[in-house]
Enzyme design. Sequence first.
Site, PDB file in Angstrom:
ATOM      1  CE  LYS A 120      -1.744   2.956   2.100  1.00  0.00           C
ATOM      2  NZ  LYS A 120      -1.660   4.439   1.862  1.00  0.00           N
ATOM      3  CB  SER A 165       2.620   9.615  11.928  1.00  0.00           C
ATOM      4  OG  SER A 165       1.357   8.962  11.979  1.00  0.00           O
ATOM      5  CD  GLU A 199      11.087   4.043  10.949  1.00  0.00           C
ATOM      6  OE1 GLU A 199      10.764   4.926  11.786  1.00  0.00           O
ATOM      7  OE2 GLU A 199      11.411   4.293   9.788  1.00  0.00           O
ATOM      8  CB  CYS A 248      12.363   7.987  10.187  1.00  0.00           C
ATOM      9  SG  CYS A 248      10.902   7.710   9.165  1.00  0.00           S
ATOM     10  CD  GLU A 297       8.866  12.298  13.284  1.00  0.00           C
ATOM     11  OE1 GLU A 297       9.766  11.650  12.714  1.00  0.00           O
ATOM     12  OE2 GLU A 297       7.689  11.896  13.370  1.00  0.00           O
TER      13      GLU A 297
END
Length: 484
Positions: free
Chosen positions: A159, A210, A231, A265, A363
Site C-alpha cells: 500500500k 507517524s 517504524e 525518520c 517530531e
Amino acid sequence: MAGPSRPVVDPATLGMAGKIAEATDAEMDAALTAATEAQKRWKALDAKTRAKHLHGVANAIEAADFTRCAELMVREMGKPYPEAIGEIANCAPIFRYYAEMARDEAGKIAGTTQAGSFQYARYEPYGVSVHIMPYNFPILLMCWTVAASLAAGNACIIKPAEATTLSTLDYMAVFRSLPEGLVSCLPGGAATGKALVESGRTHAVAFTGSVAAGRRVAVACAERTKPCVIEAGGSDPLIVSAHAPLEVAAAGSVTAAFHLSGQVCTSAERFFVVESVHDEFIDLFAKKTKALRVGNGMDETEIGPLVSEAARAKVMRLVDDAIANGAKAVTGGRIPPAHNTGWFYEPTILTGVTPDMAICREECFGPVAAVCRVRDFDEAIRLANDSPFGLGASIFTTDLAEAMEASERLEAGMVWVNNPLIDNDALPFGGWKASGIGRELGRQGLDAFRRTKMVIIDHKPVVQDWWYPYPDEWFRRAGGRKHV
C-alpha cells in the site's frame, strides 16, 4: 485502478504532476485471492529456487532505466533528483542479501533432551504480508521489507504512500519476473491500509509512518494476534561533545539535519552542544548551512520543498513557537523569498532552545536543527534521553570513552558515532519507545516475516517410561499412594 481518482500536486510548483485512483474493494479482493494462491506455490519452492527468483529481481533493478521513476518521485514529493535516482537504483543489494540469508539461515538443530530423538526448529512463512509505505523513501523502505518477506516465503501486498503512488507503481515493473500475484500494489488512503491490516487474508504487517498511525496499526494487529513491524519515526538527538572534531561535526550535522529537507525518520532534530565548543560549532554549522541551495528537485539543489502545505505549516508552528519563547534563528526561520510558490522552507538553525519547548517534544520532520547549550557530556546524554522517542542518536567525539559510553547510555535503537544516518543491510534498523516495534534489515528483519515450528522426531519409536500409566513404584518412591 477503478476507484475514485485525485490529482497529484507537485510540491515545488503546485502544478499537477498526474492523477491516481484508489483500488476498489473488488480489486483488493482479487489481489488477496491472487496473493493467497501464489503464496502456496511460492512457499513450496526450495530455498535455492526462491533465491534465484530474488536474484532475478536484483538483476532487473540493475538493468533498468529509472529516469522516469525518479522524475515522478521528484514531482510527487520534491526530493532532489540525484537522491531519487540513487534511492531507486540502489535496492538490488537487499534482494541479494535476503536471497542468501534465507538459504543459509533456515532453522536450528538443538541438543537433544532425550536419546534417540531428533529435535529442531524450522522457520515457515506467515502467508500474505502487508507493506504500508511512507513518502520519504517509498522505494527503498518498500524493498527492505518486501525482500525479507519474499525470502521468508510470503506473498506481498504493497500500500504505497498517497504522495508517492506514481513512482511506486512505475517501480513495480522490477517484480515482473516473479510468479503472477506474488507481489501487488494497491493504491489508496488510510481506508485501504486499514482494510488490508484488518483482513483475515493477511497475516503480517510492515508499517512506516507517524507515531499516531503506527499505534493504530499496532492495536489493530494486536486485536487480531497478527505480527507487525512498526517504524514510527522520532526526534533524534545529536551530541557535539567538548572533544568533537568540529569541522567534521559541522559538515555531518548539515546532512543529519537537512537531508531530504529534514523529512527523514532519523534526521537529527535536537542538538546538544557542550558550551565550551558551542559558539565555534554554531559558526561552522551556520556557514555550511548557508551554502545549501534551495529549489526544485529537478534543478541543482540540496533542499527541495516539503511534501505538503500541512507539513510546512507544522514546521512553521514549531519554529515560531520556539522563537516566541526565546530561541534565535541563526539561519532560516522563514519561507525563502525566491521560492514563495511551493512548500519551501529555508534550512533553519535555532539556538537558545530549551528542552521544554514544543520543538524538542514533537517530531518536526522539516529542515530545522534545534540547538540546546549544555554544560557537559553527562547533561547531553540525560537530555538526549529525555524524549518519548528512541529511533536513532548521534554523537561527534574523538574521545573513545565518550563514544563507548554514549553507545551504551543513549536510549535509541541505533547510535552513530561521527557518521550519522548510515545503515547496513546486515544490521537491524528500528527504534525504542514510541519509535517502533520490531526491526527491519539483518537477521531480525527476516525473522519478522517468518514463524518458528519446533519439531521432535523419534526415528526409533519406543514406549517412553514417563507415559501414562505411571508405575506403582513411582508413587511409593514419592511417599504417596493410590486412591481407590
